[in-house]
Design an enzyme around this catalytic site. Structure first.
Site, short mmCIF file in Angstrom:
data_model
loop_
_atom_site.label_atom_id
_atom_site.label_comp_id
_atom_site.label_asym_id
_atom_site.label_seq_id
_atom_site.Cartn_x
_atom_site.Cartn_y
_atom_site.Cartn_z
N VAL A 146 0.80 -1.03 -0.16
CA VAL A 146 0.19 0.19 0.25
C VAL A 146 0.78 1.20 0.18
CG1 VAL A 146 -1.94 1.27 1.34
CG2 VAL A 146 -1.85 -1.25 1.02
N ARG A 201 3.85 1.48 -1.26
CA ARG A 201 4.16 2.06 -2.90
C ARG A 201 3.22 2.89 -3.18
NH1 ARG A 201 6.71 -2.74 -4.26
NH2 ARG A 201 8.12 -3.83 -2.55
N THR A 202 1.82 2.72 -3.72
CA THR A 202 1.04 2.50 -4.93
C THR A 202 0.93 4.32 -3.92
OG1 THR A 202 -0.17 0.88 -4.68
CG2 THR A 202 -1.04 2.86 -5.88
N GLN A 203 0.95 5.08 -5.62
CA GLN A 203 0.82 6.19 -4.72
C GLN A 203 -0.16 7.08 -5.95
OE1 GLN A 203 4.63 8.34 -6.98
NE2 GLN A 203 5.85 7.09 -5.56
#
Lengths: 279, 397
Positions: A39, A41-43
């Site tokens: 989570v 790392r998702t941007q």
């Protein structure tokens, strides 16, 4: 049945047996939980810039981008320069997340400084093709780590007398064309640009190129919404009436001062619900 | 390792004590015996010059200790056996203009080479790193390699060695990238490691920047890598030298790389065993290389390489290889238009070997024909090159 509400909705961790009272069930700590790491790392882009337009013309490349950085639907920073010179003969324009663009600016400036320390003169200077290849490698490798640099970039310049114009984005997609635009410009401005530029790059004069980009920026200002349905706010992008123009010719890179767009809103008077109507 | 270092320090102390005593007593001699020198028996021959006249008598000693770091200095001394190089003497005086520093007492660095050459990180009193110089000696053990360039081409010519009749000839040339090639002299294993590194650098440039790496940067990268091994404790210098040819936006290039970490660009160069003879040939002719055709350039290179051969050997298609970068030559087929680096070996070089002028006829300083024929106008032997013709002065009748 899972008796521990703090574990509900989270991935099962079979290392802890939740039907025993000993050891006491504990919420898995974040440094061992790969789900929460994913989570992180998702941007999503936070402060964003809107479209960038660029065309090839007789003397070189011309690129236009307005000076707005939006914070969602708020027109937050109105004096941001989204065009950046790289080396002696290249300019890049960025749309998307502005903090990622600033990071790219620092990275490219460091690259140019390293090239300078090689002290082998202009013959081996980095031209637009090399800058574009470098950016596409960086962006693709970040995307492959699920940690993208959230930008869509246009790279333009002159190299050995030949014009170069290409696009690269957060996925690592690249392509090259006589006229390119990012964001809303890709939908609204490209048909207008292609009509004038494609096939006529060698004869299009500087004056005509300026006028074309000016007209396209005006259309984008009208259409690249100021007011938007709030439910669509995460796709919102805004323009303001000030923009900058960058040109790359044989004499080098030059980025203009802010240019004001002339717009007419008088038609709104005649429309019910708009303008300063009393009725 | 520490044992040797401790021993060296002990000897340092002993030497200093002996010198200080020598100052009082005059000359001190310690004979090593047995004719061999080892670390345990340094020889000290020392005189304290009381006058210039006495100095003249020890001129060879003065010359030997010149304080200059180049080994070629010894050659100069042998050229002036009767002369005295006073500059060297003056250089050893301390600032007050008084007596020479005590270290002048040591005959030459050679005798104490052993004290200062065990570690890479120890300078000698002359400011030399002996380990790095010994590494250059390893390069001189390899067979000769010659490189030269013109406006349009750069070429390498290598003499391949074979261990015997049954063995194949050792490969001397490697392709680094389409536009760069190298020829090696020295330890082959070190060459493989360095050439692999060069290939990685070249590939990286193509992948990240989509351009062939500029040749000077490639050579600088291995030069910097080799320099690390001359400065860090515990590492040994690379024992191999390269001649690197390549072409980039600025035209064809030739570089020499040496274990010291130095790299220079040359018009023509030679490294390896007996390369001085080749260098002499190249020095005489290099000014004509710029406008040479590829075939003429190869012919010059073969002549230079031939100079390095031993008495009864000759260049054959088995022991010679030629590396070329630049447009295709008259005798070449199927060369890509960019003029990529290619290696010619075996039958394909027969035509170039045949173009060589027979040995003994290419002689820029021929002696005047002392045995002038009695009849005027008798031509020199038909195989003689034009150079010999022009320089021969027929005796007046």
């Amino acid at each position: 049945m899972d008796h521990f509400p703090s574990a509900w909705g989270r991935p099962r961790n079979d290392q802890n047996d939740m039907y025993n009272t000993y050891p006491i069930h504990q919420r898995p700590s974040s440094h061992t939980n790969t789900f929460t790491e994913g989570v992180q790392r998702t941007q999503q882009p936070i402060v964003t810039g809107t479209s960038v337009l660029a065309i090839q013309y007789k003397d070189g490349i011309m690129m236009a981008a307005d000076n707005l950085a939006s914070y969602g639907s708020l027109a937050r920073f109105k004096d941001i320069q989204r065009l950046h010179p790289v080396g002696p003969s290249t300019v890049i324009g960025a749309s998307g997340d502005m903090s990622d663009f600033q990071h790219l600016q620092h990275t490219l400036d460091a690259l140019i400084t390293d090239e300078f320390t090689q002290s082998d003169g202009e013959a081996n200077a980095l031209g637009p093709a090399e800058v574009h290849e470098y950016l596409s490698r960086v962006l693709y490798s970040r995307r492959s780590k699920m940690d993208p640099i959230w930008n869509a970039l246009l790279v333009g310049g002159l190299q050995d007398g030949k014009r170069f114009l290409a696009y690269v984005d957060l996925l690592g997609t690249t392509y090259s064309a006589p006229s390119i635009a990012t964001g809303y410009g890709a939908h609204i401005a490209i048909p207008l640009l292609r009509d004038v530029v494609d096939g006529h790059q060698d004869t299009l004069t500087e004056e005509d190129a300026r006028q074309l980009l000016h007209d396209c920026m005006r259309v984008l200002y009208y259409r690249d919404a100021r007011s938007l349905d709030k439910s669509n706010s995460f796709t919102a992008s805004y323009s303001i009436s000030l923009y900058q123009l960058a040109t790359v010719t044989a004499t080098g890179v030059s980025i203009s001062d802010q240019i004001k767009l002339d717009t007419t809103w008088a038609f709104a008077e005649g429309l019910r619900g708009y303008g300063a109507q009393t009725q | 390792m520490s044992g040797a270092g401790a021993r060296d320090q002990l000897w340092g102390l002993c030497v200093r004590n002996i010198i200080s005593q020598g100052l009082l007593w005059g000359s001190v001699g310690l004979s090593p015996g047995f004719g061999t020198r080892s670390c345990s028996q340094p020889v000290i021959r020392y005189r304290y010059p009381g006058s210039i006249a006495e100095l003249l008598g020890v001129s060879s000693m003065v010359n030997a200790y010149s304080g200059r770091a180049s080994s070629s200095n010894r050659l100069e001394n042998s050229e002036h056996p009767d002369g005295v190089d006073l500059d060297a003497y003056y250089a050893t005086l301390d600032d007050s203009g008084g007596h020479p520093a005590a270290s002048f007492a040591l005959e030459t660095a050679e005798d104490f080479r052993n004290t200062y050459d065990s570690d890479n990180v120890v300078f000698s009193p002359q400011g030399r790193l002996h380990q790095v110089e010994y590494a250059s000696e390893a390069v001189k053990q390899g067979s000769a390699v010659v490189g030269l360039r013109s406006k349009t081409h750069s070429i390498l010519l290598a003499l391949k060695r074979s261990l015997g009749e049954l063995a194949s000839y050792q490969q001397k040339m490697y392709r680094i990238d389409d536009h760069v090639g190298i020829a090696i002299a020295g330890l082959t294993s070190d060459a493989r490691v360095l050439s692999n590194f060069m290939r990685q650098q070249a590939m990286s440039s193509r992948m990240v920047f989509n351009r062939p790496i500029p040749v000077n940067r490639l050579v600088s990268s291995i030069a910097d890598k080799a320099q690390v091994n001359t400065q860090e404790y515990g590492r040994r210098p690379y024992g191999v030298g390269f001649l690197v040819i390549g072409q980039d936006k600025t035209g064809p290039h030739l570089y020499e790389f040496s274990p010291s970490g130095n790299s220079y660009e040359y018009y023509a160069m030679s490294i390896g065993a007996r390369s001085q003879s080749a260098k002499t040939y190249l020095e005489r002719h290099f000014e004509t290389f710029v406008d040479c055709s590829l075939e003429d350039l190869i012919r010059h290179g073969l002549h230079a390489l031939r100079e390095t051969l031993q008495q009864d050997k000759e260049l054959t298609i088995q022991n010679t290889s030629i590396g070329i970068v630049g447009p295709a030559g008259a005798h070449e087929k199927e060369v890509p238009s960019e003029g990529s680096f290619r290696i010619l070996e075996g039958d394909s070089i027969t035509v170039y070997l045949q173009s060589m002028v027979p040995k003994g006829t290419v002689d820029p300083d021929p002696e005047p024909a002392s045995a002038a024929p009695a009849e005027g106008g008798e031509a020199p032997p038909p195989a003689a090159g034009t150079t010999a013709d022009e320089d021969v002065q027929m005796a007046d009748q």
